[in-house]
Design a protein around this motif. Structure first.
Motif, PDB file in Angstrom:
ATOM      1  N   ASP A 403       7.473  -9.889  -9.856  1.00 10.63           N
ATOM      2  CA  ASP A 403       8.044  -9.835  -8.508  1.00 10.63           C
ATOM      3  C   ASP A 403       8.555  -8.436  -8.186  1.00 10.63           C
ATOM      4  N   GLU A 404       9.167  -7.775  -9.186  1.00 12.19           N
ATOM      5  CA  GLU A 404       9.670  -6.432  -8.967  1.00 12.19           C
ATOM      6  C   GLU A 404       8.516  -5.444  -8.785  1.00 12.19           C
ATOM      7  N   VAL A 405       7.454  -5.628  -9.540  1.00 11.64           N
ATOM      8  CA  VAL A 405       6.265  -4.784  -9.373  1.00 11.64           C
ATOM      9  C   VAL A 405       5.728  -4.920  -7.956  1.00 11.64           C
ATOM     10  N   ASP A 406       5.609  -6.172  -7.484  1.00 10.18           N
ATOM     11  CA  ASP A 406       5.079  -6.411  -6.140  1.00 10.18           C
ATOM     12  C   ASP A 406       5.995  -5.809  -5.080  1.00 10.18           C
ATOM     13  N   ARG A 407       7.305  -5.889  -5.308  1.00 14.90           N
ATOM     14  CA  ARG A 407       8.258  -5.306  -4.344  1.00 14.90           C
ATOM     15  C   ARG A 407       8.100  -3.796  -4.266  1.00 14.90           C
ATOM     16  N   ARG A 408       7.964  -3.154  -5.427  1.00 13.62           N
ATOM     17  CA  ARG A 408       7.822  -1.692  -5.439  1.00 13.62           C
ATOM     18  C   ARG A 408       6.496  -1.258  -4.818  1.00 13.62           C
ATOM     19  N   VAL A 409       5.442  -2.011  -5.097  1.00 17.42           N
ATOM     20  CA  VAL A 409       4.146  -1.696  -4.500  1.00 17.42           C
ATOM     21  C   VAL A 409       4.217  -1.822  -2.982  1.00 17.42           C
ATOM     22  N   THR A 410       4.821  -2.915  -2.512  1.00 14.26           N
ATOM     23  CA  THR A 410       4.959  -3.133  -1.077  1.00 14.26           C
ATOM     24  C   THR A 410       5.743  -2.002  -0.422  1.00 14.26           C
ATOM     25  N   THR A 411       6.838  -1.595  -1.037  1.00 15.34           N
ATOM     26  CA  THR A 411       7.661  -0.510  -0.498  1.00 15.34           C
ATOM     27  C   THR A 411       6.875   0.790  -0.433  1.00 15.34           C
ATOM     28  N   ALA A 412       6.126   1.086  -1.494  1.00 16.66           N
ATOM     29  CA  ALA A 412       5.341   2.321  -1.529  1.00 16.66           C
ATOM     30  C   ALA A 412       4.280   2.340  -0.433  1.00 16.66           C
ATOM     31  N   LEU A 413       3.628   1.207  -0.196  1.00 15.73           N
ATOM     32  CA  LEU A 413       2.604   1.146   0.840  1.00 15.73           C
ATOM     33  C   LEU A 413       3.209   1.310   2.232  1.00 15.73           C
ATOM     34  N   VAL A 414       4.356   0.683   2.459  1.00 16.96           N
ATOM     35  CA  VAL A 414       5.048   0.848   3.742  1.00 16.96           C
ATOM     36  C   VAL A 414       5.433   2.311   3.951  1.00 16.96           C
ATOM     37  N   ASP A 415       5.905   2.966   2.880  1.00 12.43           N
ATOM     38  CA  ASP A 415       6.333   4.365   2.973  1.00 12.43           C
ATOM     39  C   ASP A 415       5.206   5.290   3.412  1.00 12.43           C
ATOM     40  N   VAL A 416       3.970   4.967   3.032  1.00 13.83           N
ATOM     41  CA  VAL A 416       2.857   5.834   3.405  1.00 13.83           C
ATOM     42  C   VAL A 416       2.103   5.311   4.627  1.00 13.83           C
ATOM     43  N   GLY A 417       2.671   4.318   5.301  1.00 15.26           N
ATOM     44  CA  GLY A 417       2.105   3.865   6.561  1.00 15.26           C
ATOM     45  C   GLY A 417       0.969   2.881   6.457  1.00 15.26           C
ATOM     46  N   LEU A 418       0.900   2.130   5.353  1.00 11.60           N
ATOM     47  CA  LEU A 418      -0.136   1.110   5.202  1.00 11.60           C
ATOM     48  C   LEU A 418       0.477  -0.287   5.315  1.00 11.60           C
ATOM     49  N   ASP A 419      -0.287  -1.210   5.853  1.00  5.33           N
ATOM     50  CA  ASP A 419       0.144  -2.596   5.970  1.00  5.33           C
ATOM     51  C   ASP A 419       0.143  -3.228   4.578  1.00  5.33           C
ATOM     52  N   PRO A 420       1.304  -3.642   4.077  1.00  6.01           N
ATOM     53  CA  PRO A 420       1.333  -4.233   2.728  1.00  6.01           C
ATOM     54  C   PRO A 420       0.511  -5.505   2.602  1.00  6.01           C
ATOM     55  N   GLU A 421       0.192  -6.146   3.724  1.00  6.01           N
ATOM     56  CA  GLU A 421      -0.642  -7.350   3.676  1.00  6.01           C
ATOM     57  C   GLU A 421      -2.068  -7.038   3.220  1.00  6.01           C
ATOM     58  N   THR A 422      -2.440  -5.761   3.254  1.00  6.21           N
ATOM     59  CA  THR A 422      -3.788  -5.362   2.836  1.00  6.21           C
ATOM     60  C   THR A 422      -3.851  -5.007   1.352  1.00  6.21           C
ATOM     61  N   ARG A 423      -2.769  -5.218   0.613  1.00  5.54           N
ATOM     62  CA  ARG A 423      -2.702  -4.723  -0.762  1.00  5.54           C
ATOM     63  C   ARG A 423      -3.652  -5.438  -1.722  1.00  5.54           C
ATOM     64  N   HIS A 424      -4.173  -6.572  -1.325  1.00  6.54           N
ATOM     65  CA  HIS A 424      -5.097  -7.285  -2.209  1.00  6.54           C
ATOM     66  C   HIS A 424      -6.568  -6.969  -1.894  1.00  6.54           C
ATOM     67  N   ARG A 425      -6.779  -6.036  -0.975  1.00  7.53           N
ATOM     68  CA  ARG A 425      -8.143  -5.589  -0.685  1.00  7.53           C
ATOM     69  C   ARG A 425      -8.551  -4.483  -1.658  1.00  7.53           C
ATOM     70  N   TYR A 426      -9.822  -4.102  -1.579  1.00  5.20           N
ATOM     71  CA  TYR A 426     -10.369  -3.099  -2.496  1.00  5.20           C
ATOM     72  C   TYR A 426     -10.634  -1.789  -1.750  1.00  5.20           C
ATOM     73  N   PRO A 427     -10.718  -0.665  -2.481  1.00  2.00           N
ATOM     74  CA  PRO A 427     -10.843   0.641  -1.817  1.00  2.00           C
ATOM     75  C   PRO A 427     -11.985   0.747  -0.816  1.00  2.00           C
ATOM     76  N   HIS A 428     -13.134   0.100  -1.101  1.00  2.00           N
ATOM     77  CA  HIS A 428     -14.273   0.247  -0.198  1.00  2.00           C
ATOM     78  C   HIS A 428     -14.009  -0.355   1.180  1.00  2.00           C
ATOM     79  N   GLU A 429     -12.947  -1.148   1.290  1.00  2.00           N
ATOM     80  CA  GLU A 429     -12.610  -1.763   2.568  1.00  2.00           C
ATOM     81  C   GLU A 429     -11.699  -0.877   3.417  1.00  2.00           C
TER      82      GLU A 429
END
Length: 546
Positions: A403-429
């Motif tokens: 849960d803490e890993v997921d929280r930190r990942v979500t925070t990092a993605l928000v910080d760089v302007g990405l929608d955290p809901e997309t975190r389970h997608r792959y780079p080619h997308e």
């Protein structure tokens, strides 16, 4: 009878592109139309993810079919609808009639083959040249695109060239068969300003010589203004505005177009910071690569990528490193991080690290992170974005909960302007710019003290580029981060750097506080570099010296 010269070489009509995943279909391109005449240059501009590259790849049918589809439209090339053309016909079109320069050459060049083999292969397959004739022609092409000492580079592998040099190899390969249409997807992204000018002039010269049309995809509006005849502005998969370059730049009708043109990293003149502790130091640092020739592969010389450089970076400061492609900027950064071998003492956070083994270096790796130039090659295609960003946490913080890993990942993605809901997608997308933001999030999630940023905004459009610069500033202020910022985009460097060093041929040409160097450059090379970058316009700190 219809005049063949009056018929567009390429006509795109009501083209839509959809991608299917998990039973759902989403439009990436929505009913766009444009024409390209023979000898004309059309630019597609817009934010990352607006559909520019997808539109271009559709022309050559290079999308990942059947995951991609075309719900509507046609692509007429010399009167033939390429969307309906069988694969055998497309193989004849690709490389002969239509060539493409991809955005990222490292993923397009084969890492197992030499540069000479790859350029010659195009000529052998499509022109039927002998091996000897193809190699001679390859040398001519590499010289034409500005690769230094091309004959000695024939035996080099892609990883031994800088990003800009690899891009020049790709351009040489694309132009080898003198195509009727060249699709250039961010062809100058990895190039410094002086080489960028050379490449654009080269493309213009070849265009005039062969009557070649160019579909030019870029986020650099300065390049568009100088290079293109007409421009199409894309947003959310649609063309919101198109017309002659002068008309669009001087009288844009759409608010989005005006915002796109106004967006630019804002210069920040900061007062001189107090002298902080030294985070990174190097003294007389050298990285020499041997040149081996002959049957026994004897060393006959060296490429002096970094040749006796001494630097010191203070806590909370940004040291900008600028120079032409191949000047040694990235090699210097990799050597400081102990990612390649070098000679000379390196001190990090007060501790000598030159000579430390892998085990001894591991605890320091969390404190020193890197954002690479190439978001395509540095992100594993087999891992989701969440897994990519979290990978470092698993190495350096193995005991924290999921849960803490997921929280930190979500925070990092928000910080760089990405929608955290997309975190389970792959780079080619993701678009190239979005992938670069993932790479930045991966570095930031470990909360390091020192970050090497190697062209972190090169793949980003101007709007996102300005956002990333603001983000980097905010993170530096909040966390007292120290940056080593490598870039050929001097406007971005001027917006971030406290100090700057100018490199050429592995050596420092000029260095000092960024304000002084930008406003009063002393060396002729620095003046020429700034003049090319700012086109003699006012810089962040004033006009460059004449």
């Amino acid at each position: 009878m219809t005049d063949p010269e009056a018929v567009p070489l390429l006509s795109v009509r009501d083209l839509s592109v959809a991608f299917r995943q998990g039973g759902k279909e989403s439009l990436a391109v929505d009913r766009i139309s444009f024409d390209i005449a023979r000898g004309e240059t059309i630019a597609l501009v817009g934010e990352s993810g607006s559909g520019k590259s997808v539109s271009a790849l559709s022309v050559m049918k290079l999308l990942p079919y059947p995951a991609a589809s075309h719900p509507s439209g046609e692509i007429l090339f010399k009167g033939q609808d390429l969307l309906k053309a069988p694969e055998a016909d497309m193989r004849a079109v690709r490389g002969n009639d239509i060539s493409i320069v991809f955005q990222e050459p490292m993923t397009s060049l084969n890492p197992l083959h030499t540069i000479g083999q790859q350029v010659a292969e195009v000529l052998i397959l499509h022109r039927g040249l002998s091996q000897t004739a193809a190699q001679a022609r390859a040398i001519d092409l590499l010289a034409k695109v500005g690769l230094p000492d091309p004959e000695s580079r024939l035996d080099a592998y892609p990883h031994q060239l800088s990003g800009g040099q690899r891009q020049r190899v790709m351009i040489a390969m694309a132009l080898a068969n003198e195509p009727d249409l060249l699709i250039a997807d961010e062809p100058t992204t990895a190039l410094d300003v002086t080489v960028q000018a050379q490449i654009l002039k080269l493309l213009k010269d070849l265009q005039r010589e062969f009557g070649m049309a160019i579909l030019f995809i870029t986020h650099d509006l300065g390049v568009v203004r100088k290079f293109a005849d007409r421009v199409c502005v894309m947003r959310h998969g649609q063309i919101v505005e198109q017309g002659p370059v002068r008309e669009i730049f001087e009288r844009p009708r759409e608010t989005y177009t005006r915002d796109l043109m106004a967006a630019e990293p804002t210069p920040m003149v900061r007062p001189e910071k107090d002298g902080g502790a030294l985070v990174m130091e190097a003294d007389d640092l050298k990285v020499w690569f041997p040149i081996k020739r002959g049957l026994l592969r004897r060393t006959v010389g060296h490429i002096k990528a970094v040749d006796g450089i001494t630097i010191a970076v203070k806590a909370g400061h940004t040291l900008g490193i600028v120079g032409e492609s191949g000047s040694g900027k990235t090699t210097l950064g990799l050597a400081l991080l102990r990612l390649i071998s070098s000679e000379g003492p390196i001190v990090f956070m007060g501790q000598p690290i030159q000579g430390l083994g892998v085990k001894a270096m591991r605890p320091k790796r969390r404190e020193m992170q890197v954002v690479f130039q190439d978001p395509y090659g540095s992100l594993s295609p087999r891992m989701s974005v969440s897994e990519i960003v979290a990978e470092g946490l698993g190495v350096h913080h193995p005991h924290i909960s999921a849960d803490e890993v997921d929280r930190r990942v979500t925070t990092a993605l928000v910080d760089v302007g990405l929608d955290p809901e997309t975190r389970h997608r792959y780079p080619h997308e993701f678009s190239g710019g979005q992938r670069q933001r993932v790479a930045i999030a991966r570095a930031m999630v470990l909360e390091p003290s020192f970050i090497m940023l190697d062209e972190p905004t090169s793949a980003l459009d101007r709007i996102v580029q300005a956002q990333i610069v603001d983000l980097l500033r905010d993170l530096q202020a909040k966390r007292n981060l120290t940056y080593l910022f490598i870039s050929h985009d001097l406007k971005v460097v001027s917006a971030l750097a406290d100090d700057i060093i100018v490199m050429k041929d592995g050596r420092i040409v000029e260095q000092g506080p960024a304000e002084r160097v930008f406003k009063h450059p002393e060396k002729d090379y620095t003046k020429a570099l700034f003049a090319a970058a700012f086109d003699l316009e006012t810089t962040a700190y004033g006009s460059p010296a004449p």
